[in-house]
Design a protein around this motif. Structure first.
Motif: not given
Lengths: 413, 413
Positions: A1, A340, A343, A346-347, A349, A351-353, A362, A364-365
């Motif tokens: 990640m 949500q 994935e 997240q891949k 970026g 969404m991030q943890t 997790v 949204e950025t």
């Protein structure tokens, strides 16, 4: 990640004194924080930004997700603004700051002794930002507002929902986040200007006025039609109106959000032909009932039947993939849980943890990629987490001085 | 009317080469233009930005209001990008520019020979902005998108509309203008950074990802509730849920938009008491059925009856005035025609008259006040209106050279 996001320091050295709360103000200062500004929330020592308790009413409970998502990458310092020394300390911070932001109820910031006239005297370079429900000079300028009130009075509710039914509230919080974004743009313009002039600005934005910015195309359509009737509610249709097909079609397994949006652009007549091919109805390509946009609109019922005949045999994701790949605009109605759990965000970026003391999650950025990567997500601050750090680094207070202020109940934990 | 707006030169000297079209891109560059950047639309000589023809399909007709409202304060130069010389000229402009922006279909800008890798070589300081429907790395990255597709696939439609009914599209064009605003913030961050570093940035934003930014509070509510079910459609209710009363109430004369929104904040218990007083129901203040938020929710039907009994005897504007003045959040459901005709917006400079060759009209401006005044509205450009001016001032071309390029069909009128 790792490696799919990066620290962003565009606003390196920019300091923000942040007295905002709930959503309209915090989303503005959060945007500045994503871009690398040092944003310090000034919070009351008892309970802080009331957003911390939205849907989490017990003050001993963890911060609400609402607060955490709207206050990423910021710092928190607790100051009791009911003490004169507390107000003085905020003024000292303002002397070192580029931006001051607040969205308290009308008149509150002036009563606290932190009005524009006061702060511009002690720092003529300050960019002083105020978000209110209604504009100065509006008949409602002293009235309270929240997102829904702005969306009611600013027109978005009148154009949302199905024809013949009561107005609906857009699910997006345009009165809040929409306002925050317009203020962030304005702050950044003022910051750029300040590099050249050294001067600050007083920025004021009303949530009602902001909301109107996001339905300007509805105003445009109304003007185009001669300003005789208000823009209507369009259900799932496009704001500007569009020839059939344009709307949502049911898909397997026919649940609450099992629909696919399909649209054939007026500007691209080949969309319609491509759609007929991909759903196996080449036989209709030359049909005179669909020869023009006008004819297509006349035969909208039949068009919808033909499309539904195909969509009902596919899931929304299959439909989006197949129709989209054929070069026709198509979108599955994704719900928040599906998004949500997808994935791919997240891949990329997007969404991030958030690694937060209350527990990782997790979220949204800032969704813009800078040289391929969205900014790194840092957790929202716990109440007062950075009090010592901020007063030490901004005002050079010693730990002894900070402890004394704390024992005098001027600063919080 | 004069004196309620002012020229804004925050971005003095910033030059933008603008290849955007329709809404998502143009709203970004328009925000930069409001703030004082010199934004030059590069348009094809035949018909220009297809937004010029939205709801105005005849190319000999005046520009659409859609185009005019989204392209205020910009310039237009016409260049045929199908000619190698036309592409070369745009590269020459890029050498002199700070920002390059485009939102063409996936792959188009690269086919034109104006991709990021090409332009960063000729100007390492360029801030290169791209808006697409779906992000790089998304399974849909090559798919087409418009506002509705972004709102479908980004989740806003799933949370808009009434419970038990199909999804509705928010009337606000979040997929378009919402995206433009996030990109504008990012451009401004990169511009600020460039002052220090001299370096450009590649900025990429997907409309699907942008849309999610405006429903982050729905994601937060879902997370708060344990991520087991998607955020629902709430009708006119608040996204975060709120104790009764919260919603729209019918008012005289019971027309399509004759409702008033009333909300009593969970965080301010006195709202409920104030509301009961102002509607003449002090008798209910101590009633145990309303002692807590939980009790109020249980008795929502009765609460709604009590409030409707009062609202049905008032117009929405009376209701907003009376309830708002009592310190309770309230908003009339204004429609676009009412807002357009409400002179208070013009008095405050939030709406201004666009003096346009096609005819004057009143439209929304950038709604933020800078030192008391919103920026001055300048008209959207006619197609190719500034071709000569831009090539003369940016590239020092003589009028003879410009005429020659025009006769060679490289530049348009």
């Amino acid at each position: 990640m790792s490696g799919n996001y990066a620290p962003l320091n565009c606003l390196k050295g920019v300091r923000v004194v942040d007295l905002t709360q709930f959503e309209a103000g915090p989303t503005c200062t959060e945007a500045l924080a994503w871009l690398g500004a040092e944003v310090v929330k000034i919070e009351n020592p008892k309970s802080g930004d009331p957003g911390r308790r939205i849907a989490a009413s017990d003050p001993n409970k963890p911060d609400s997700f609402y607060f955490k998502i709207l206050n990423a990458n910021k710092k928190s310092a607790t100051v009791d603004l009911k003490t004169p020394r507390g107000v003085e300390l905020v003024k000292e911070l303002v002397k070192k700051a580029d931006v001051f932001a607040e969205n308290l109820a009308p008149g509150t910031i002036e009563r606290l002794g932190l009005g524009y006239d006061v702060l511009k005297e002690i720092n003529p370079g300050i960019i002083y930002c105020q978000v209110k429900g209604f504009g100065e000079g509006s008949p409602y300028e002293k009235s309270l507002a929240f997102d829904m009130i702005a969306q009611a009075s600013g027109g978005t509710m009148s154009v949302t929902g199905y024809p013949g039914e009561p107005p609906a509230k857009p699910g997006c919080t345009i009165g809040d986040t929409g306002t925050g974004m317009l203020m962030a743009i304005s702050v950044l313009g003022a910051l750029y200007e300040k590099k050249a002039t050294g001067k600050g600005r007083r920025l004021q934005l009303a949530m009602q006025d902001s909301v109107m910015h996001y339905i300007r195309t509805s105003f445009a359509v109304m003007n185009q039609q001669g300003n005789k009737t208000a823009a209507p509610r369009m259900g799932a249709q496009s704001t500007s109106g569009a020839p059939a097909p344009c709307g949502i079609y049911p898909t397997k397994p026919f649940g609450y959000n099992d629909y696919v949006y399909i649209f054939c652009s007026r500007a691209n007549p080949e969309h319609w032909t491509r759609l007929l091919k991909v759903i196996g109805r080449e036989d209709l390509i030359e049909d005179p009932r669909f020869a023009t946009n006008e004819e297509r609109n006349k035969n909208e019922g039949f068009i919808n039947e033909v499309i539904t005949e195909w969509t009902k045999n596919h899931t929304k994701v299959e439909a989006m993939q197949i129709i989209g790949a054929a070069g026709v605009p198509a979108g599955a109605i994704h719900d928040t849980l599906e998004l949500q759990n997808d994935e791919s965000f997240q891949k990329r970026g997007i969404m991030q943890t958030m690694q937060h003391p209350d527990g990782d999650w997790v979220c949204e950025t800032w969704p813009v990629r800078f040289d391929g990567k969205p900014p790194e997500l840092k957790p929202s601050p716990k109440l007062g987490q950075h009090t010592d750090e901020v007063f030490a680094s901004w005002l050079n207070l010693s730990s002894g001085e900070i402890e004394k202020l704390r024992s005098e109940k001027v600063l919080g934990q």
